[in-house]
Design a protein around this motif. Sequence first.
Motif, PDB file in Angstrom:
ATOM      1  N   VAL A 107      44.428  -0.014 116.203  1.00  0.00           N
ATOM      2  CA  VAL A 107      42.992   0.201 116.357  1.00  0.00           C
ATOM      3  C   VAL A 107      42.602   1.402 115.496  1.00  0.00           C
ATOM      4  N   HIS A 108      41.683   1.178 114.583  1.00  0.00           N
ATOM      5  CA  HIS A 108      41.091   2.286 113.831  1.00  0.00           C
ATOM      6  C   HIS A 108      39.742   2.627 114.447  1.00  0.00           C
ATOM      7  N   VAL A 109      39.479   3.916 114.556  1.00  0.00           N
ATOM      8  CA  VAL A 109      38.132   4.352 114.915  1.00  0.00           C
ATOM      9  C   VAL A 109      37.469   4.810 113.623  1.00  0.00           C
ATOM     10  N   VAL A 110      36.342   4.176 113.301  1.00  0.00           N
ATOM     11  CA  VAL A 110      35.663   4.484 112.032  1.00  0.00           C
ATOM     12  C   VAL A 110      34.383   5.262 112.341  1.00  0.00           C
ATOM     13  N   PRO A 111      34.004   6.175 111.432  1.00  0.00           N
ATOM     14  CA  PRO A 111      32.895   7.086 111.765  1.00  0.00           C
ATOM     15  C   PRO A 111      31.548   6.399 111.863  1.00  0.00           C
ATOM     16  N   GLN A 112      31.367   5.295 111.140  1.00  0.00           N
ATOM     17  CA  GLN A 112      30.113   4.564 111.325  1.00  0.00           C
ATOM     18  C   GLN A 112      30.386   3.073 111.297  1.00  0.00           C
ATOM     19  N   HIS A 113      29.503   2.321 111.898  1.00  0.00           N
ATOM     20  CA  HIS A 113      29.717   0.886 112.094  1.00  0.00           C
ATOM     21  C   HIS A 113      30.068   0.194 110.770  1.00  0.00           C
TER      22      HIS A 113
ATOM     23  N   PRO B  28      33.773   2.879 103.141  1.00  0.00           N
ATOM     24  CA  PRO B  28      34.528   1.846 103.864  1.00  0.00           C
ATOM     25  C   PRO B  28      35.951   2.269 104.222  1.00  0.00           C
ATOM     26  N   SER B  29      36.481   3.301 103.592  1.00  0.00           N
ATOM     27  CA  SER B  29      37.847   3.746 103.868  1.00  0.00           C
ATOM     28  C   SER B  29      37.929   4.789 104.987  1.00  0.00           C
ATOM     29  N   ALA B  30      36.792   5.305 105.423  1.00  0.00           N
ATOM     30  CA  ALA B  30      36.822   6.451 106.343  1.00  0.00           C
ATOM     31  C   ALA B  30      37.255   6.034 107.752  1.00  0.00           C
ATOM     32  N   ILE B  31      38.211   6.771 108.316  1.00  0.00           N
ATOM     33  CA  ILE B  31      38.577   6.602 109.726  1.00  0.00           C
ATOM     34  C   ILE B  31      38.681   7.986 110.357  1.00  0.00           C
ATOM     35  N   VAL B  32      38.485   8.037 111.683  1.00  0.00           N
ATOM     36  CA  VAL B  32      38.595   9.326 112.377  1.00  0.00           C
ATOM     37  C   VAL B  32      39.713   9.324 113.414  1.00  0.00           C
ATOM     38  N   ASP B  33      40.269   8.145 113.722  1.00  0.00           N
ATOM     39  CA  ASP B  33      41.372   8.094 114.688  1.00  0.00           C
ATOM     40  C   ASP B  33      42.095   6.769 114.523  1.00  0.00           C
ATOM     41  N   ALA B  34      43.338   6.707 115.030  1.00  0.00           N
ATOM     42  CA  ALA B  34      44.121   5.473 114.980  1.00  0.00           C
ATOM     43  C   ALA B  34      45.086   5.453 116.153  1.00  0.00           C
ATOM     44  N   ARG B  35      45.305   4.254 116.705  1.00  0.00           N
ATOM     45  CA  ARG B  35      46.292   4.099 117.780  1.00  0.00           C
ATOM     46  C   ARG B  35      46.850   2.692 117.705  1.00  0.00           C
ATOM     47  N   THR B  36      47.909   2.432 118.464  1.00  0.00           N
ATOM     48  CA  THR B  36      48.535   1.113 118.467  1.00  0.00           C
ATOM     49  C   THR B  36      47.741   0.152 119.343  1.00  0.00           C
ATOM     50  N   TRP B  37      47.629  -1.073 118.883  1.00  0.00           N
ATOM     51  CA  TRP B  37      47.059  -2.170 119.683  1.00  0.00           C
ATOM     52  C   TRP B  37      48.205  -3.098 120.075  1.00  0.00           C
ATOM     53  N   GLU B  38      48.445  -3.207 121.380  1.00  0.00           N
ATOM     54  CA  GLU B  38      49.466  -4.138 121.863  1.00  0.00           C
ATOM     55  C   GLU B  38      48.891  -5.548 121.780  1.00  0.00           C
ATOM     56  N   LEU B  39      49.398  -6.338 120.838  1.00  0.00           N
ATOM     57  CA  LEU B  39      48.879  -7.686 120.634  1.00  0.00           C
ATOM     58  C   LEU B  39      49.183  -8.572 121.842  1.00  0.00           C
TER      59      LEU B  39
ATOM     60  N   VAL C  23      37.856  -0.704 115.476  1.00  0.00           N
ATOM     61  CA  VAL C  23      38.156  -1.950 114.774  1.00  0.00           C
ATOM     62  C   VAL C  23      39.608  -2.311 115.070  1.00  0.00           C
ATOM     63  N   PHE C  24      39.817  -3.491 115.657  1.00  0.00           N
ATOM     64  CA  PHE C  24      41.157  -3.956 116.001  1.00  0.00           C
ATOM     65  C   PHE C  24      41.728  -4.701 114.791  1.00  0.00           C
ATOM     66  N   ILE C  25      42.905  -4.264 114.350  1.00  0.00           N
ATOM     67  CA  ILE C  25      43.503  -4.829 113.135  1.00  0.00           C
ATOM     68  C   ILE C  25      44.844  -5.476 113.497  1.00  0.00           C
ATOM     69  N   LYS C  26      44.978  -6.753 113.156  1.00  0.00           N
ATOM     70  CA  LYS C  26      46.282  -7.432 113.272  1.00  0.00           C
ATOM     71  C   LYS C  26      46.914  -7.401 111.889  1.00  0.00           C
ATOM     72  N   HIS C  27      48.137  -6.900 111.809  1.00  0.00           N
ATOM     73  CA  HIS C  27      48.746  -6.725 110.487  1.00  0.00           C
ATOM     74  C   HIS C  27      50.231  -7.001 110.552  1.00  0.00           C
ATOM     75  N   ARG C  28      50.857  -6.996 109.398  1.00  0.00           N
ATOM     76  CA  ARG C  28      52.292  -7.232 109.344  1.00  0.00           C
ATOM     77  C   ARG C  28      53.025  -6.052 109.971  1.00  0.00           C
ATOM     78  N   GLY C  29      54.114  -6.369 110.686  1.00  0.00           N
ATOM     79  CA  GLY C  29      54.841  -5.305 111.359  1.00  0.00           C
ATOM     80  C   GLY C  29      56.167  -5.807 111.864  1.00  0.00           C
ATOM     81  N   SER C  30      56.732  -5.082 112.799  1.00  0.00           N
ATOM     82  CA  SER C  30      58.086  -5.389 113.248  1.00  0.00           C
ATOM     83  C   SER C  30      58.105  -6.033 114.632  1.00  0.00           C
ATOM     84  N   GLY C  31      56.948  -6.414 115.169  1.00  0.00           N
ATOM     85  CA  GLY C  31      56.915  -7.068 116.471  1.00  0.00           C
ATOM     86  C   GLY C  31      57.214  -8.553 116.352  1.00  0.00           C
ATOM     87  N   PRO C  32      57.176  -9.288 117.492  1.00  0.00           N
ATOM     88  CA  PRO C  32      57.391 -10.737 117.452  1.00  0.00           C
ATOM     89  C   PRO C  32      56.451 -11.397 116.448  1.00  0.00           C
TER      90      PRO C  32
END
Length: 392
Positions: free
Chosen positions: A233-239, A49-60, A217-226
């Motif tokens: 967005v995390h890209v995970v190796p399997q569904h 469940p922890s495996a990811i292969v890529d990550a990028r920012t999601w503009e909420l 997988v689109f993740i909304k999390h705590r951060g410095s935006g409004p």
Amino acid sequence: MAHYRHAGSIPPKRHTQHRSPDGALYREELMGEEGFSSDSSLLYHRGVPSAIVDARTWELPDQSTTPNQPLLARHLKLHDLFASGDGVDVVTGRRLLLANADVRISYVVASETSPLYRNATGDECVFVEAGTGTLETVFGHLPFGPGDYLVVPRATTHRWVPDGPVRAYCIEANSHIAPPRRYLSRYGQLLEHAPYCERDLRGPTGPEVRDETDVEVFIKHRGSGPGGLAGTVHVVPQHPFDVVGWDGCLYPYAFNVADFEPITGRVHQPPPVHQVFEGSNFVICNFVPRKVDYHPLAVPVPYYHSNVDSDEVMFYVDGDYEARKGSGIGKGSVSLHPGGHSHGPQPSSIEASLGAESFDELAVMVDTFRPLELGEAGTSCDDGAYAWSWNR
Ligand SMILES: [Fe+2]
């Protein structure tokens, strides 16, 4: 939600070996609240469940807010916000109506399947105004329809699959959302005086395993935006839907507003009798079709009230809303009655309500204990006239 459920394949003893028919070990994951000190569930994954292969920012979607200044009661016309649900999904298409540091209220009309989504800032309670579909989650599926509340615990991976246009009123907490504490026994069972019980809560159908690879997988999390938010967005190796079984007291569930048994009396009952859920610094209430006050001299519509500690947000879903006749409020309206200003029925509706035996109204109310600000959608569908309607 301290109500134990289990689904699929789980080992007889927790934290012990659980293997697939071909001998491979499943990966056990504990999903728990309050640092291993509150409700939790154990899920058994085929993958990691922890495996990811890529990550990028999601503009909420726009989370910026404008203060309610000058202080005014507001009427937001939600049905003006979307021409259709085409090209819109429940996750990325929701538009912000009202928000404070504890809760955000958004609205969306959506016909498209959403991306996989995980809200890491708090629980979500999504009220389905109209439409049907399926909430697919890592715990299994929840078919939904009009009048359903879908309560999704923080960090639950899920996606929305509408059958057609779905109208969704999304209440996002920065905390957990649960039945009112006063309705729970000391061990968490819903008590006899509660307006609903465990039988009214629908759990997921059971885990469903998918074999797709490289899934976003689109993740909304705590951060410095409004709003103190950010998106990734995390890209995970399997569904992420690779769970063969789970058990515990933490999972998404549905509750239909028609299963809320109204509490009535000889004279007007205060809004807390309508409460259905609560979060930190806010409550969720619903006003359902019901027999009204039966004292011979009862005044069925509410008295004027000054909620000195809260802002009050009413979403008018269906029926006739007796106290608001003559104000322009109708189906699809939201009223905001801010703290610091008394509010009550439109004057002509008081006399008109005398002798009424029942109200045919359906509304969802959120009361917040910190002031709300207007999001971009709230500003754009404000009728600008409601505050003056009591003086007509
Ligand atoms: Fe009120």
